[in-house]
Design a protein around this motif. Structure first.
Motif, PDB file in Angstrom:
ATOM      1  N   LEU A  23       0.877  -1.181   0.405  1.00 43.70           N
ATOM      2  CA  LEU A  23      -0.222  -0.006  -0.103  1.00 43.70           C
ATOM      3  C   LEU A  23       0.389   1.490  -0.189  1.00 43.70           C
ATOM      4  N   MET A  24       2.289   1.333   0.812  1.00 41.64           N
ATOM      5  CA  MET A  24       3.368   2.318   0.831  1.00 41.64           C
ATOM      6  C   MET A  24       3.540   2.432  -0.669  1.00 41.64           C
ATOM      7  N   ALA A  25       4.192   1.706  -1.530  1.00 43.71           N
ATOM      8  CA  ALA A  25       4.777   1.675  -2.777  1.00 43.71           C
ATOM      9  C   ALA A  25       3.311   2.616  -3.750  1.00 43.71           C
ATOM     10  N   ILE A  26       2.180   2.137  -2.988  1.00 45.23           N
ATOM     11  CA  ILE A  26       0.684   2.042  -4.516  1.00 45.23           C
ATOM     12  C   ILE A  26       0.574   3.942  -4.006  1.00 45.23           C
ATOM     13  N   LEU A  27       0.685   3.859  -2.871  1.00 46.46           N
ATOM     14  CA  LEU A  27       0.148   6.040  -2.077  1.00 46.46           C
ATOM     15  C   LEU A  27       2.135   6.817  -2.491  1.00 46.46           C
ATOM     16  N   ALA A  28       2.782   6.001  -2.964  1.00 42.81           N
ATOM     17  CA  ALA A  28       4.043   6.781  -2.919  1.00 42.81           C
ATOM     18  C   ALA A  28       4.635   7.442  -4.528  1.00 42.81           C
ATOM     19  N   MET A  29       3.812   6.350  -5.033  1.00 37.84           N
ATOM     20  CA  MET A  29       4.242   6.191  -6.611  1.00 37.84           C
ATOM     21  C   MET A  29       2.798   7.135  -7.219  1.00 37.84           C
ATOM     22  N   PHE A  30       1.913   7.593  -6.099  1.00 38.03           N
ATOM     23  CA  PHE A  30       0.781   8.536  -6.400  1.00 38.03           C
ATOM     24  C   PHE A  30       1.016   9.607  -6.071  1.00 38.03           C
ATOM     25  N   SER A  31       1.803   9.672  -4.817  1.00 35.28           N
ATOM     26  CA  SER A  31       1.988  10.926  -4.646  1.00 35.28           C
ATOM     27  C   SER A  31       3.160  11.519  -5.292  1.00 35.28           C
ATOM     28  N   ASN A  32       4.707  10.862  -5.756  1.00 36.81           N
ATOM     29  CA  ASN A  32       5.152  11.057  -6.846  1.00 36.81           C
ATOM     30  C   ASN A  32       5.236  11.783  -7.910  1.00 36.81           C
ATOM     31  N   PHE A  33       4.258  10.704  -8.611  1.00 33.10           N
ATOM     32  CA  PHE A  33       4.280  10.681  -9.919  1.00 33.10           C
ATOM     33  C   PHE A  33       2.926  12.133 -10.140  1.00 33.10           C
ATOM     34  N   SER A  34       2.126  12.130  -9.834  1.00 30.25           N
ATOM     35  CA  SER A  34       0.914  13.471  -9.676  1.00 30.25           C
ATOM     36  C   SER A  34       1.496  15.071  -9.266  1.00 30.25           C
ATOM     37  N   VAL A  35       2.352  14.306  -8.248  1.00 29.51           N
ATOM     38  CA  VAL A  35       2.300  15.829  -7.569  1.00 29.51           C
ATOM     39  C   VAL A  35       3.611  16.268  -8.011  1.00 29.51           C
ATOM     40  N   LEU A  36       4.721  15.405  -7.546  1.00 30.54           N
ATOM     41  CA  LEU A  36       5.603  15.702  -7.508  1.00 30.54           C
ATOM     42  C   LEU A  36       6.457  15.916  -8.906  1.00 30.54           C
ATOM     43  N   GLU A  37       6.591  15.059  -9.562  1.00 27.15           N
ATOM     44  CA  GLU A  37       6.571  15.223 -10.937  1.00 27.15           C
ATOM     45  C   GLU A  37       5.508  15.779 -12.148  1.00 27.15           C
ATOM     46  N   GLY A  38       4.051  15.632 -11.234  1.00 25.49           N
ATOM     47  CA  GLY A  38       3.203  16.325 -12.421  1.00 25.49           C
ATOM     48  C   GLY A  38       3.071  17.716 -12.479  1.00 25.49           C
ATOM     49  N   LEU A  39       3.394  18.156 -10.920  1.00 25.64           N
ATOM     50  CA  LEU A  39       2.631  20.137 -10.696  1.00 25.64           C
ATOM     51  C   LEU A  39       3.340  20.568 -10.180  1.00 25.64           C
ATOM     52  N   ILE A  40       5.093  20.521  -9.795  1.00 26.29           N
ATOM     53  CA  ILE A  40       6.369  21.268  -9.874  1.00 26.29           C
ATOM     54  C   ILE A  40       7.110  20.803 -10.823  1.00 26.29           C
ATOM     55  N   ILE A  41       7.534  22.319 -11.399  1.00 25.64           N
ATOM     56  CA  ILE A  41       8.792  22.737 -12.898  1.00 25.64           C
ATOM     57  C   ILE A  41       9.463  22.734 -11.652  1.00 25.64           C
ATOM     58  N   PRO A  42      10.787  21.937 -11.621  1.00 17.58           N
ATOM     59  CA  PRO A  42      11.653  22.405 -11.038  1.00 17.58           C
ATOM     60  C   PRO A  42      12.298  23.952 -11.727  1.00 17.58           C
ATOM     61  N   ASP A  43      12.506  24.284 -12.458  1.00 15.81           N
ATOM     62  CA  ASP A  43      13.245  25.540 -13.193  1.00 15.81           C
ATOM     63  C   ASP A  43      11.940  27.151 -12.719  1.00 15.81           C
ATOM     64  N   ASP A  44      10.765  26.890 -12.882  1.00 16.75           N
ATOM     65  CA  ASP A  44       9.878  27.370 -13.260  1.00 16.75           C
ATOM     66  C   ASP A  44       8.845  27.140 -11.988  1.00 16.75           C
ATOM     67  N   ALA A  45       9.439  29.134 -11.442  1.00 16.00           N
ATOM     68  CA  ALA A  45       8.222  28.932 -10.223  1.00 16.00           C
ATOM     69  C   ALA A  45       6.579  29.397 -10.537  1.00 16.00           C
ATOM     70  N   ALA A  46       6.139  29.819 -11.524  1.00 19.80           N
ATOM     71  CA  ALA A  46       5.445  30.692 -11.984  1.00 19.80           C
ATOM     72  C   ALA A  46       4.391  29.321 -12.110  1.00 19.80           C
ATOM     73  N   THR A  47       4.678  28.740 -13.617  1.00 22.93           N
ATOM     74  CA  THR A  47       4.074  27.414 -13.736  1.00 22.93           C
ATOM     75  C   THR A  47       3.762  26.511 -12.692  1.00 22.93           C
ATOM     76  N   THR A  48       4.628  26.404 -11.638  1.00 21.50           N
ATOM     77  CA  THR A  48       4.674  25.451 -10.925  1.00 21.50           C
ATOM     78  C   THR A  48       3.236  26.189  -9.783  1.00 21.50           C
ATOM     79  N   ALA A  49       3.548  27.968  -9.330  1.00 21.12           N
ATOM     80  CA  ALA A  49       2.247  27.846  -8.480  1.00 21.12           C
ATOM     81  C   ALA A  49       1.389  27.532  -9.117  1.00 21.12           C
ATOM     82  N   THR A  50       1.117  28.306 -10.903  1.00 19.00           N
ATOM     83  CA  THR A  50       0.131  27.842 -11.187  1.00 19.00           C
ATOM     84  C   THR A  50      -0.632  26.545 -10.921  1.00 19.00           C
TER      85      THR A  50
END
Length: 236
Positions: A23-50
């Motif tokens: 269950l931990m692996a499933i939840l961590a993959m969801f958070s990682n790919f949907s939030v960390l990889e999907g929403l956060i753009i390391p070099d673009d703060a404006a896009t990340t905020a949006t």
């Protein structure tokens, strides 16, 4: 009656550990790919905020998933300690403590995500900071989360090292090949963390280090989860 309970205990803890790891692996993959990889753009703060503002519920869901992962980490540390205590009580306790320290550090790092939500949704912050300052604060919080998690992964790497050693020395209690993969995963986590700390051009080699961590980590940790969940443990 007492013997029957004693015989059932390892199977019970095996199921708890296996279910928790899966269950931990499933939840961590969801958070990682949907939030960390999907929403956060390391070099673009404006896009990340949006991205975070327009997908606030997704961001909150990812945060909640990480909280559940923290709880599962504690349960898994406890269950693995009980299972491997017959092999070596002191080392089993050491492995559990390494995982608990990792969990505590990750929990502290995760606090930065709460501040991200407050920063972007709190009206009082919008009147204090200019847009550029707001974006700078946002990326500072995200980097603080990443750095805290990176430090925690050093302790997680040592947890896998001790855990893998216990499995290998268990004499078939849990298949030794799983222990070997866990030790390889441990080396991957430690190498990746040290590279983050020492290499100013880490980004140039990011894909290589990701493979060093991901391949043995996925094989070792998921193999352990499925084996504990399906097969259980052999009581010597």
């Amino acid at each position: 009656m007492t013997n029957r309970i004693t015989e059932a205990s390892p199977l019970y803890y095996s199921r708890v550990a296996g279910f928790g790891l899966l269950l931990m692996a499933i939840l961590a993959m969801f958070s990682n790919f949907s939030v960390l990889e999907g929403l956060i753009i390391p070099d673009d703060a404006a896009t990340t905020a949006t991205n975070i503002i327009t997908n606030e519920m997704l961001f909150r869901s990812g945060f909640t998933s990480f909280i559940i992962v923290l709880i599962l980490d504690v349960l898994v540390a406890w269950a693995l300690y009980v299972l491997l205590r017959p092999v070596n009580k002191n080392l089993a306790m050491l492995a559990a403590w390494f995982r608990l320290v990792y969990t505590a550090i990750f929990g502290i790092a995760l606090y930065n995500f709460l501040n991200v939500l407050q920063l972007l949704s709190g009206a009082k912050y919008l009147t204090v900071f200019t847009t550029d300052q707001l974006h700078a604060q946002l990326m500072l919080l995200i980097h603080a989360f990443n750095n805290g998690w990176l430090i925690g992964l050093v302790f997680f790497g040592f947890h896998l090292l001790v855990l893998g050693y216990l499995i290998i020395k268990s004499g078939g209690y849990i298949p030794r090949i799983i222990g070997i993969f866990l030790i390889l995963a441990s080396a991957g986590y430690l190498i990746d963390s040290i590279a983050h700390f020492l290499l100013p051009n880490y980004a140039d080699y990011k894909t290589i280090f990701l493979l060093v961590v991901a391949i043995p980590g996925v094989i070792g940790e998921l193999s352990l989860a499925f084996w504990l969940l399906i097969k259980g443990v052999k009581v010597q």
